[in-house]
Design an enzyme around this catalytic site. Structure first.
Site, PDB file in Angstrom:
ATOM      1  N   HIS A  63      12.470   7.570  -1.861  1.00 16.83           N
ATOM      2  CA  HIS A  63      11.086   7.259  -2.209  1.00 16.83           C
ATOM      3  C   HIS A  63      10.158   7.931  -1.209  1.00 16.83           C
ATOM      4  O   HIS A  63      10.616   8.508  -0.211  1.00 16.83           O
ATOM      5  CB  HIS A  63      10.850   5.751  -2.266  1.00 16.83           C
ATOM      6  CG  HIS A  63      11.041   5.025  -0.966  1.00 16.83           C
ATOM      7  ND1 HIS A  63      12.263   4.884  -0.346  1.00 16.83           N
ATOM      8  CD2 HIS A  63      10.140   4.379  -0.171  1.00 16.83           C
ATOM      9  CE1 HIS A  63      12.116   4.194   0.771  1.00 16.83           C
ATOM     10  NE2 HIS A  63      10.832   3.885   0.899  1.00 16.83           N
ATOM     11  N   HIS A  65       7.702   6.913   0.893  1.00 16.60           N
ATOM     12  CA  HIS A  65       7.123   6.336   2.103  1.00 16.60           C
ATOM     13  C   HIS A  65       7.421   7.255   3.289  1.00 16.60           C
ATOM     14  O   HIS A  65       8.480   7.888   3.361  1.00 16.60           O
ATOM     15  CB  HIS A  65       7.675   4.936   2.350  1.00 16.60           C
ATOM     16  CG  HIS A  65       7.006   3.891   1.508  1.00 16.60           C
ATOM     17  ND1 HIS A  65       7.589   2.682   1.173  1.00 16.60           N
ATOM     18  CD2 HIS A  65       5.757   3.863   0.933  1.00 16.60           C
ATOM     19  CE1 HIS A  65       6.751   1.968   0.430  1.00 16.60           C
ATOM     20  NE2 HIS A  65       5.644   2.664   0.278  1.00 16.60           N
ATOM     21  N   ASP A  67       8.362   6.993   6.355  1.00 17.29           N
ATOM     22  CA  ASP A  67       9.556   6.906   7.203  1.00 17.29           C
ATOM     23  C   ASP A  67      10.794   7.455   6.509  1.00 17.29           C
ATOM     24  O   ASP A  67      11.879   7.462   7.093  1.00 17.29           O
ATOM     25  CB  ASP A  67       9.791   5.450   7.653  1.00 17.29           C
ATOM     26  CG  ASP A  67       9.938   4.469   6.507  1.00 17.29           C
ATOM     27  OD1 ASP A  67       9.267   4.651   5.477  1.00 17.29           O
ATOM     28  OD2 ASP A  67      10.709   3.501   6.644  1.00 17.29           O
ATOM     29  N   HIS A  68      10.613   7.965   5.289  1.00 16.81           N
ATOM     30  CA  HIS A  68      11.724   8.575   4.562  1.00 16.81           C
ATOM     31  C   HIS A  68      11.489  10.060   4.269  1.00 16.81           C
ATOM     32  O   HIS A  68      12.427  10.744   3.850  1.00 16.81           O
ATOM     33  CB  HIS A  68      11.974   7.826   3.251  1.00 16.81           C
ATOM     34  CG  HIS A  68      12.449   6.415   3.461  1.00 16.81           C
ATOM     35  ND1 HIS A  68      13.760   6.040   3.315  1.00 16.81           N
ATOM     36  CD2 HIS A  68      11.786   5.304   3.845  1.00 16.81           C
ATOM     37  CE1 HIS A  68      13.882   4.746   3.574  1.00 16.81           C
ATOM     38  NE2 HIS A  68      12.688   4.279   3.914  1.00 16.81           N
ATOM     39  N   HIS A 140      10.680  -1.673  -5.370  1.00 12.01           N
ATOM     40  CA  HIS A 140      10.070  -1.534  -4.040  1.00 12.01           C
ATOM     41  C   HIS A 140       8.550  -1.376  -4.083  1.00 12.01           C
ATOM     42  O   HIS A 140       7.933  -1.040  -3.075  1.00 12.01           O
ATOM     43  CB  HIS A 140      10.706  -0.338  -3.323  1.00 12.01           C
ATOM     44  CG  HIS A 140      10.340  -0.223  -1.877  1.00 12.01           C
ATOM     45  ND1 HIS A 140      10.447  -1.287  -0.983  1.00 12.01           N
ATOM     46  CD2 HIS A 140       9.847   0.823  -1.148  1.00 12.01           C
ATOM     47  CE1 HIS A 140      10.055  -0.891   0.216  1.00 12.01           C
ATOM     48  NE2 HIS A 140       9.679   0.370   0.146  1.00 12.01           N
ATOM     49  N   ASP A 211      14.881   1.705  -0.286  1.00  8.37           N
ATOM     50  CA  ASP A 211      14.324   0.387   0.026  1.00  8.37           C
ATOM     51  C   ASP A 211      14.130  -0.391  -1.284  1.00  8.37           C
ATOM     52  O   ASP A 211      13.654   0.152  -2.278  1.00  8.37           O
ATOM     53  CB  ASP A 211      12.974   0.531   0.727  1.00  8.37           C
ATOM     54  CG  ASP A 211      13.113   1.169   2.107  1.00  8.37           C
ATOM     55  OD1 ASP A 211      14.249   1.481   2.499  1.00  8.37           O
ATOM     56  OD2 ASP A 211      12.071   1.353   2.763  1.00  8.37           O
ATOM     57  N   HIS A 269      18.356   0.509   7.802  1.00  8.59           N
ATOM     58  CA  HIS A 269      16.932   0.198   7.710  1.00  8.59           C
ATOM     59  C   HIS A 269      16.648  -1.097   8.485  1.00  8.59           C
ATOM     60  O   HIS A 269      16.103  -2.073   7.967  1.00  8.59           O
ATOM     61  CB  HIS A 269      16.491   0.050   6.246  1.00  8.59           C
ATOM     62  CG  HIS A 269      15.036   0.322   6.032  1.00  8.59           C
ATOM     63  ND1 HIS A 269      14.100  -0.678   5.942  1.00  8.59           N
ATOM     64  CD2 HIS A 269      14.355   1.476   5.874  1.00  8.59           C
ATOM     65  CE1 HIS A 269      12.903  -0.161   5.750  1.00  8.59           C
ATOM     66  NE2 HIS A 269      13.027   1.166   5.702  1.00  8.59           N
TER      67      HIS A 269
END
Length: 307
Positions: A63, A65, A67-68, A140, A211, A269
Site C-alpha cells: 500500500h 503509506h 513507511d512502505h 486498512h 497493514d 510491523h
C-alpha cells in the site's frame, strides 16, 4: 528460498527497527530477489546484507503509506548507478507509478533500465512455470494488499546412484526412466522407471500481508501457507484501538495463522514503543493461540524448507 527482513518497524524508523521491507530471496530458484515494500532507508539496510540491488527483479508494494514506499526512489536510483540494466517489474496499487515517475522527474534521475508498472487488482497478477502470485484486498482504510506466492510442485528426482549400482549406463535412457517409462537394457533386463524416481515435492507457499485489520480475507489468502507474514502493531487487549487505526493485534494475527492452517507465523510491523523485553511479550501473546510464531527483527533470515 529465504525471507530476509530489512525493516520490521511501524510508522517511523527507530534505532532498533527500520520501516517495512522484506526480501524474498530466490537465488537458487531463479537467481533473483523479490522485494515486498520499500520503506525509507531500505537501501541502507541492504548494505548490511549480501543482497545486490541488480538482483532485484520484482518489487511488490502492499500500500502507499510512506513507511512502505518512501525508500523506492533512492533504491531505484542506486540500482541503476550500481550497474543494474535488467528490467524491473513494480507491482502495487493505483498511484504508485505516479509517485515513482514524479520523484524521478523532479530529481532529473535517469535509469539505465526500464520499469514495467503493474497496477494490481485482486486475482493472479503473475504466473510462470516456477511461481504464481495472487493478491487480495485487505482492510486498512487505504487500498492495502496481501500477496500469496505459490511455487510450482517439484518433480521427483531421478535416483542416479541406484541406477549406477545396477550398471544402467548414463545417457538418453535416463530421460525415459525419469519419465516413468519401462525400458529394456541391452542385456535384457527391464527397468521400471516408476521405481527410480523420488516422490514429488509440493511447492512452497509464502503469504505476505500488508497493514490490515483482522479480516477473513487474510485467512483465505494464507490458506495452507508454509509461512505467513502478518503485521502486529498492537498488543492483546487493544482490539478497539487496532480497529480504529486499521491494524491488528498479536492475537488477531495468531488467529489468522491458526484458522488458515499456516505452518509458521512471522510477526512484523512492530511499534517503536516495544523494546526487546516488550517485544518478547508480544511474541508470547501470539504463541498462546499459535505456538509456531516468531516475532522477527531487522536482518532476521528465515529459511523456507520443504515440508
Amino acid at each position: 528460498m529465504e525471507l530476509e527482513f530489512l525493516g520490521t518497524g511501524a510508522g517511523v524508523p527507530a534505532k532498533h527497527r527500520n520501516v517495512s521491507s522484506i526480501a524474498l530471496k530466490l537465488l537458487g530458484e531463479r537467481n533473483a530477489v523479490w522485494l515486498f515494500d520499500c520503506g525509507e532507508g531500505t537501501q541502507m539496510q541492504i548494505l548490511h546484507t549480501s543482497i545486490r540491488p541488480r538482483k532485484i527483479e520484482k518489487i511488490f508494494i502492499t500500500h502507499l503509506h510512506g513507511d512502505h514506499i518512501f525508500g523506492l526512489p533512492g533504491l531505484l536510483s542506486s540500482r541503476s548507478f550500481q550497474g543494474g540494466t535488467e528490467a524491473l517489474e513494480l507491482y502495487g496499487p493505483p498511484g504508485l507509478e505516479l509517485f515513482v515517475k514524479t520523484a524521478l522527474k523532479v530529481t532529473q534521475t535517469k535509469l539505465a533500465y526500464p520499469i514495467h508498472y503493474i497496477e494490481v487488482q485482486e486475482g493472479v497478477i503473475f504466473k510462470d512455470r516456477q511461481f504464481s502470485v495472487e493478491c487480495r484486498l485487505l482492510d486498512h482504510g487505504i487500498d492495502s494488499y496481501g500477496y500469496r506466492v505459490v511455487e510450482a510442485d517439484h518433480e521427483g528426482t531421478l535416483q542416479v546412484e541406484r541406477l549406477a549400482e545396477l550398471g544402467v549406463p548414463a545417457g538418453p535412457i535416463y530421460g525415459k526412466i525419469k519419465q516413468g517409462q519401462t525400458v529394456v537394457l541391452e542385456d535384457g533386463r527391464m527397468i521400471d522407471g516408476r521405481e527410480f524416481v523420488g516422490e514429488e515435492k509440493k511447492g512452497r507457499i509464502v503469504t505476505i500481508l500488508g497493514d490490515t485489520r483482522y479480516t477473513k480475507t487474510s485467512i483465505e489468502l494464507a490458506l495452507n501457507s508454509d509461512v505467513l507474514v502478518h503485521e502486529s502493531t498492537f498488543k492483546k487487549g487493544e482490539e478497539k484501538m487496532a480497529k480504529a487505526y486499521f491494524h491488528s493485534t498479536t492475537q488477531q494475527a495468531a488467529t489468522i495463522a491458526k484458522q488458515s492452517q499456516t505452518k509458521q507465523l512471522l510477526l512484523t510491523h512492530i511499534s517503536a514503543r516495544y523494546l526487546a523485553k516488550d517485544a518478547k511479550e508480544l511474541e508470547k501473546e501470539a504463541q498462546e493461540i499459535f505456538p509456531e510464531t516468531k516475532l522477527v527483527k531487522d536482518f532476521d533470515i528465515i529459511d523456507i524448507s520443504f515440508q
